[in-house]
Scaffold this motif. Structure first.
Motif: not given
Length: 412
Positions: A193-198
């Motif tokens: 659930l951490a932000p996607d790298p993109g």
């Protein structure tokens, strides 16, 4: 002996905190299971074309449940930033990596997380059931006189005593196993659930904008504090010195003895004004921090704290002056909270440098319940840390212990 009692209390409180986290996680696990089943049914319905109209609704439901888990995890660890609103077009949904990651989380949390939560509920019940078994085993039908896992049937007092000893084993699992079980339950959420790298760049710009505004607010608040300290303290004392000197000048000719008394009072007021001025200067940048090191500055804070404080510091070299000043402020504010609000008997300050991060933690054995909305200065700590691109993690369950962890970048 005192250290052993403190460790037992700390482990007990950690187990209670982990139990609370697991129960909260059980709630989100039930929601995740519902979303997973709904998504599976919708996927099957899509094979005949009926489920296509339900896909946007399922994705929005998934995003709501995932955001609930992000909020829960952010209370006990690094903040998990949410994503933009869920996409509504089918092509955007299938191309969105965040949706796929959230689906994977829902499947894992709805199964493994649910089992972890149920196990957390079962373990304390087993402690009570098996721990008291020797008191009530004769009161139940013979086939019901079994340990919590249902085997074997107990026929005598010796067997009942062995089952009661099993309650001690369950208790050890509760104390030592629940914190690990809570971390295991939270692991999929922290990873998926951490932000996607993109999407990190957009979130990073928004975060920097917010921390810049917070830094400006903190700077303005600090200027107001200094202005109030100078106006209410030092300036009033200097005015008193001026008045006393004027009175002494007029009294020199007609009452030399009275003039001497006025001059003595003026000298005392001048010394008090200098003491106030030094105190204000120390709150801006303490001399010990400039002349010696952050470790020495923290030790001086610990020495003046009414609560006994142990300092465990290992910070080779020096960090940037602004970083050390922020760390000093964090420790000073945290120890002030410990002395005023926590009811603690002892506290510990730890300082470490881990490559390009300065890590500090302040722990006390008080009654807990600290929060940023309680007027304890914790919001100011967060603003100062985030202005340096740092992070703040506060754990303060009711009953304690309270642990404040701050991480600040300090260069490699």
């Amino acid at each position: 002996m005192a250290a052993t009692r403190w460790e037992i209390r700390a482990r007990t409180r950690a187990a209670l905190d982990a139990f609370e986290r697991l129960v909260r996680g059980l709630g989100t696990a039930l929601l995740a299971l519902i979303v997973t089943v709904t998504a599976a049914v919708t996927a099957l319905a899509c094979l005949v074309g009926v489920g296509l109209i339900l896909v946007p609704f399922v994705v929005r439901l998934l995003r709501v449940v995932a955001d609930q888990e992000r909020e829960r995890l952010s209370r006990t660890g690094p903040e998990l930033l949410g994503h933009q609103p869920a996409p509504v077009r089918l092509r955007a949904i299938t191309a969105d990596r965040a949706v796929r990651r959230e689906l994977r989380w829902a499947a894992l949390h709805g199964t493994l997380g649910l089992l972890a939560g149920l196990l957390a509920l079962a373990l304390p019940l087993n402690v009570l059931r098996d721990g008291s078994f020797a008191l009530w085993w004769r009161l139940v039908p013979p086939e019901g006189a079994t340990p919590s896992f249902g085997y074997p049937v107990v026929h005598d007092q010796a067997g009942a005593s062995l089952v009661s000893l099993l309650g001690v084993v369950w208790l050890a699992l509760v104390v030592f196993g629940l914190p690990a079980l809570a971390r295991l339950q939270e692991a999929p959420g922290r990873r998926l659930l951490a932000p996607d790298p993109g999407a990190d760049l957009v979130l990073r710009v928004a975060e920097l904008t917010a921390t810049r505004a917070a830094a400006l607010d903190a700077h303005a608040a600090e200027l107001r504090r200094i202005e109030r300290a100078l106006h209410d303290g030092t300036q009033n004392r200097i005015v008193a010195v001026s008045v006393l000197l004027g009175a002494a000048r007029r009294a020199v000719a007609r009452d030399p003895a009275g003039a001497e008394d006025l001059l003595e009072r003026a000298q005392g007021a001048a010394e008090e004004a200098l003491a106030d001025l030094r105190a204000v200067v120390r709150t801006i940048l303490p001399p010990v921090l400039t002349d010696r090191s952050l470790t020495d500055a923290v030790r001086s804070l610990a020495a003046t704290c009414p609560v006994p404080v142990e300092v465990d510091a290992d910070v080779p070299g020096r960090c940037a002056a602004s970083v050390e000043a922020t760390a000093y402020f964090v420790v000073a504010e945290a120890l002030t909270n410990v002395a005023k609000h926590s009811g603690a008997e002892r506290a510990t300050v730890r300082l470490r440098r881990d490559r390009d991060r300065l890590l500090l933690s302040v722990t006390d054995d008080g009654h807990g319940g600290a929060g940023e909305g309680t007027g304890s200065g914790l919001l100011g700590i967060r603003r100062r840390a985030e202005a340096h691109d740092g992070s703040v993690d506060l754990s303060s369950p009711p009953g304690g212990p309270t642990r404040l962890e701050v991480s600040l970048p300090c260069g490699s």
